[in-house]
Motif scaffolding. Structure first.
Motif, mmCIF file in Angstrom:
data_model
loop_
_atom_site.group_PDB
_atom_site.id
_atom_site.type_symbol
_atom_site.label_atom_id
_atom_site.label_comp_id
_atom_site.label_asym_id
_atom_site.label_seq_id
_atom_site.Cartn_x
_atom_site.Cartn_y
_atom_site.Cartn_z
ATOM 1 N N ARG A 66 0.840 -1.210 0.000
ATOM 2 C CA ARG A 66 0.000 0.000 0.000
ATOM 3 C C ARG A 66 0.868 1.249 0.000
ATOM 4 O O ARG A 66 0.652 2.177 -0.782
ATOM 5 N N LYS A 67 1.881 1.289 0.853
ATOM 6 C CA LYS A 67 2.729 2.479 0.949
ATOM 7 C C LYS A 67 3.568 2.688 -0.306
ATOM 8 O O LYS A 67 3.917 3.817 -0.640
ATOM 9 N N THR A 85 3.917 -0.502 -6.456
ATOM 10 C CA THR A 85 5.072 -0.464 -7.357
ATOM 11 C C THR A 85 5.943 -1.674 -7.054
ATOM 12 O O THR A 85 6.228 -1.951 -5.885
ATOM 13 N N PRO A 86 6.379 -2.425 -8.057
ATOM 14 C CA PRO A 86 7.219 -3.603 -7.806
ATOM 15 C C PRO A 86 8.531 -3.238 -7.096
ATOM 16 O O PRO A 86 9.116 -2.195 -7.362
ATOM 17 N N ILE A 87 8.968 -4.108 -6.225
ATOM 18 C CA ILE A 87 10.217 -3.905 -5.490
ATOM 19 C C ILE A 87 11.393 -4.150 -6.432
ATOM 20 O O ILE A 87 11.458 -5.174 -7.112
ATOM 21 N N ASP A 92 18.504 -5.544 11.988
ATOM 22 C CA ASP A 92 17.044 -5.392 12.075
ATOM 23 C C ASP A 92 16.516 -4.214 11.258
ATOM 24 O O ASP A 92 15.473 -3.657 11.573
ATOM 25 N N LEU A 93 17.239 -3.802 10.222
ATOM 26 C CA LEU A 93 16.810 -2.711 9.359
ATOM 27 C C LEU A 93 16.959 -3.123 7.901
ATOM 28 O O LEU A 93 18.025 -3.595 7.483
ATOM 29 N N TYR A 94 15.889 -2.956 7.149
ATOM 30 C CA TYR A 94 15.903 -3.216 5.716
ATOM 31 C C TYR A 94 15.480 -1.946 4.998
ATOM 32 O O TYR A 94 14.618 -1.211 5.487
ATOM 33 N N ARG A 95 16.065 -1.696 3.836
ATOM 34 C CA ARG A 95 15.696 -0.557 2.996
ATOM 35 C C ARG A 95 15.167 -1.113 1.677
ATOM 36 O O ARG A 95 15.838 -1.881 1.006
ATOM 37 N N ILE A 96 13.958 -0.715 1.352
ATOM 38 C CA ILE A 96 13.280 -1.206 0.161
ATOM 39 C C ILE A 96 13.256 -0.088 -0.876
ATOM 40 O O ILE A 96 12.914 1.048 -0.556
ATOM 41 N N GLN A 97 13.601 -0.411 -2.108
ATOM 42 C CA GLN A 97 13.466 0.545 -3.198
ATOM 43 C C GLN A 97 12.501 -0.034 -4.218
ATOM 44 O O GLN A 97 12.634 -1.190 -4.638
ATOM 45 N N ALA A 98 11.541 0.777 -4.592
ATOM 46 C CA ALA A 98 10.541 0.385 -5.583
ATOM 47 C C ALA A 98 10.332 1.587 -6.487
ATOM 48 O O ALA A 98 9.733 2.582 -6.070
ATOM 49 N N THR A 132 6.772 -0.717 9.319
ATOM 50 C CA THR A 132 6.986 -0.092 8.029
ATOM 51 C C THR A 132 7.039 1.426 8.192
ATOM 52 O O THR A 132 6.114 2.021 8.738
ATOM 53 N N GLY A 133 8.130 2.024 7.718
ATOM 54 C CA GLY A 133 8.257 3.481 7.743
ATOM 55 C C GLY A 133 7.436 4.126 6.635
ATOM 56 O O GLY A 133 6.669 3.450 5.935
ATOM 57 N N GLU A 134 7.613 5.402 6.475
ATOM 58 C CA GLU A 134 6.913 6.131 5.409
ATOM 59 C C GLU A 134 7.754 6.125 4.155
ATOM 60 O O GLU A 134 8.971 6.261 4.207
ATOM 61 N N ALA A 135 7.117 5.999 3.015
ATOM 62 C CA ALA A 135 7.812 5.991 1.733
ATOM 63 C C ALA A 135 8.269 7.419 1.394
ATOM 64 O O ALA A 135 7.544 8.382 1.599
ATOM 65 N N ALA A 136 9.498 7.505 0.920
ATOM 66 C CA ALA A 136 10.048 8.758 0.410
ATOM 67 C C ALA A 136 10.190 8.603 -1.092
ATOM 68 O O ALA A 136 10.987 7.813 -1.553
ATOM 69 N N CYS A 137 9.358 9.323 -1.841
ATOM 70 C CA CYS A 137 9.355 9.190 -3.299
ATOM 71 C C CYS A 137 9.887 10.462 -3.935
ATOM 72 O O CYS A 137 9.580 11.569 -3.500
#
Length: 113
Positions: free
Chosen positions: A54-55, A59-61, A70-76, A107-112
């Motif tokens: 949702r956040k 968009t595909p990862i 214990d920290l992951y960074r996701i880019q989509a 889940t943090g907030e998405a920065a686009c």
């Protein structure tokens, strides 16, 4: 004078001590998953997250990084989002149990851009 054989009380105590040591060793051996399998569980939980989808607006990862413990960074696409792995709060009220770590993702907030 020859020593007398141990009595039944000594044998029971020895058997109980042996059983306790084996139980302790088995519990410690199952205390956690190996790091490879634990990380796999964490990544699968991230991929299964509806909140993440949702956040990121579905968009595909493109990339998953692990910049810290214990920290992951996701880019989509143009968006980046951080996810933290936290211990399951329900476990804090229970005594520690053997087996894999019980966790939740935050889940943090998405920065686009």
């Amino acid at each position: 004078m020859t020593p007398s054989p141990p009595g039944p009380g000594h044998r029971i105590a020895a058997a109980a001590m042996t059983a306790l040591l084996l139980l302790t060793a088995a519990t410690e051996a199952q205390a956690a998953l190996p790091p490879y399998w634990q990380r796999l569980r964490e990544i699968q939980a991230i991929l299964d997250s509806n909140e993440l989808a949702r956040k990121l607006r579905d968009t595909p990862i493109d990339r998953i990084e692990r910049p810290g413990e214990d920290l992951y960074r996701i880019q989509a696409g143009p968006c980046t989002l951080d996810i933290r792995i936290v211990d399951d709060p329900a476990d804090s009220t229970q005594p520690p149990m053997p087996g894999p770590r019980r966790f939740q993702i935050e889940t943090g907030e998405a920065a686009c851009r």
